[in-house]
Design a protein around this motif. Sequence first.
Motif, PDB file in Angstrom:
ATOM      1  N   PHE A 226       0.853  -1.188   0.000  1.00 53.20           N
ATOM      2  CA  PHE A 226       0.000   0.000   0.000  1.00 53.20           C
ATOM      3  C   PHE A 226       0.890   1.240   0.000  1.00 53.20           C
ATOM      4  O   PHE A 226       1.823   1.344   0.814  1.00 53.20           O
ATOM      5  N   VAL A 227       0.603   2.167  -0.906  1.00 50.00           N
ATOM      6  CA  VAL A 227       1.366   3.413  -1.008  1.00 50.00           C
ATOM      7  C   VAL A 227       0.395   4.578  -0.885  1.00 50.00           C
ATOM      8  O   VAL A 227      -0.582   4.666  -1.645  1.00 50.00           O
ATOM      9  N   ASN A 228       0.672   5.461   0.059  1.00 43.99           N
ATOM     10  CA  ASN A 228      -0.202   6.596   0.346  1.00 43.99           C
ATOM     11  C   ASN A 228       0.556   7.896   0.091  1.00 43.99           C
ATOM     12  O   ASN A 228       1.605   8.137   0.701  1.00 43.99           O
ATOM     13  N   LEU A 229       0.039   8.715  -0.815  1.00 42.86           N
ATOM     14  CA  LEU A 229       0.743   9.898  -1.290  1.00 42.86           C
ATOM     15  C   LEU A 229       0.308  11.161  -0.549  1.00 42.86           C
ATOM     16  O   LEU A 229      -0.792  11.214   0.022  1.00 42.86           O
ATOM     17  N   PRO A 230       1.148  12.203  -0.592  1.00 44.75           N
ATOM     18  CA  PRO A 230       0.811  13.442   0.126  1.00 44.75           C
ATOM     19  C   PRO A 230      -0.417  14.158  -0.419  1.00 44.75           C
ATOM     20  O   PRO A 230      -1.031  14.953   0.293  1.00 44.75           O
ATOM     21  N   ASP A 231      -0.818  13.897  -1.666  1.00 44.76           N
ATOM     22  CA  ASP A 231      -2.025  14.531  -2.212  1.00 44.76           C
ATOM     23  C   ASP A 231      -3.297  13.784  -1.833  1.00 44.76           C
ATOM     24  O   ASP A 231      -4.391  14.122  -2.284  1.00 44.76           O
ATOM     25  N   GLY A 232      -3.165  12.746  -0.997  1.00 46.64           N
ATOM     26  CA  GLY A 232      -4.324  11.998  -0.518  1.00 46.64           C
ATOM     27  C   GLY A 232      -4.646  10.748  -1.306  1.00 46.64           C
ATOM     28  O   GLY A 232      -5.484   9.950  -0.874  1.00 46.64           O
ATOM     29  N   ARG A 233      -4.020  10.558  -2.456  1.00 53.40           N
ATOM     30  CA  ARG A 233      -4.281   9.352  -3.236  1.00 53.40           C
ATOM     31  C   ARG A 233      -3.656   8.141  -2.552  1.00 53.40           C
ATOM     32  O   ARG A 233      -2.574   8.218  -1.973  1.00 53.40           O
ATOM     33  N   ARG A 234      -4.371   7.026  -2.649  1.00 59.50           N
ATOM     34  CA  ARG A 234      -3.902   5.762  -2.086  1.00 59.50           C
ATOM     35  C   ARG A 234      -3.863   4.710  -3.191  1.00 59.50           C
ATOM     36  O   ARG A 234      -4.768   4.641  -4.022  1.00 59.50           O
ATOM     37  N   PHE A 235      -2.823   3.897  -3.168  1.00 58.13           N
ATOM     38  CA  PHE A 235      -2.644   2.836  -4.148  1.00 58.13           C
ATOM     39  C   PHE A 235      -2.441   1.511  -3.420  1.00 58.13           C
ATOM     40  O   PHE A 235      -1.832   1.462  -2.353  1.00 58.13           O
ATOM     41  N   ALA A 236      -2.952   0.444  -4.034  1.00 59.51           N
ATOM     42  CA  ALA A 236      -2.701  -0.907  -3.544  1.00 59.51           C
ATOM     43  C   ALA A 236      -2.076  -1.708  -4.679  1.00 59.51           C
ATOM     44  O   ALA A 236      -2.741  -1.989  -5.689  1.00 59.51           O
ATOM     45  N   PHE A 237      -0.807  -2.044  -4.546  1.00 56.07           N
ATOM     46  CA  PHE A 237      -0.107  -2.865  -5.533  1.00 56.07           C
ATOM     47  C   PHE A 237      -0.221  -4.315  -5.063  1.00 56.07           C
ATOM     48  O   PHE A 237       0.438  -4.729  -4.103  1.00 56.07           O
TER      49      PHE A 237
END
Length: 312
Positions: free
Chosen positions: A227-238
Amino acid sequence: MIYVWTGVALLGVAASLIAIRSFRPAPFAAPTPWTGPLPDASPPSEMAIYQLPTGTYENRAFLAYRGGGFSDVRQFAATAVLVQHPAGDLLIDAGFGANVEAHIAAMPSYRRTPHELGSTVRDQLRAKDYDMARLKGVVITHAHWDHVSGLDELDAPVWLNPAEGRYVERAKDGGVFREVASQRQIHHYTFDGPPYLGFPSSHDVHGDGSVVIVEAGGHTDGSVVVFVNLPDGRRFAFIGDLTWQIEGVTHRAERPKMLQMLADVNPKQVREGLQRIVAVADHMHVVPAHDVHAYDPIPKWMSVSGTRPNPS
């Protein structure tokens, strides 16, 4: 006309019927959607992610998920993702490497499909004058050849959890990993953190919730979701190979039974992991490792103009 069926013939017909049924649509049970708060994350403002496609190989959708079309030819991605962070960058998977032809040739003939090669991760990083000293390591979603081939050129620690370490010691499909990782430092990590979005335990890479690894298992012994969570609020699940195409999530479609037998060490565990991802899919962008279009929201490293600054 009267047909006399032998036991062998009956078994053959039964196997054929089971095989045919295993390719038909059969969505697994819908999980309860995640309604709790999302895990805390404080990603630094300098954090960013980029995709580094290294090539594709061809497969048909009916082999990728139940209900897929026979004539639907898909290009399966072999893509790495660079996660830049001031505390040290990570790659998620390594894609195709310089010796990928030999790695493909090492596979059984029935698993060799038409493929197209691109630039390796190392070549793409060098083209933008990337400072390799920034690379903290390569987190592999699992140790199959198409995720680790590019390790042969990357002088960076390979992140490995205990269950995947056991897998690569015993599994025939760990042969390429054993070859390319033999001259690499192995960074052993454990799931020392609390439950995370339905997964029983986690590992917070930087301690700020920006990159969190959870053990999914099932495809291989220690396969993971990152899981990668970015400073702009977007979240990704690889999600690696929990599913090969996004329909595994959107259609709740597992691999056909025959492919489960060939590809997964524990199909039940894969289903449980997929159910957890389906439950949170409305809250983040899900990226199956081999779905080309799932990477679309992530900028390509090579398409960014100029030299990328390294976070300080």
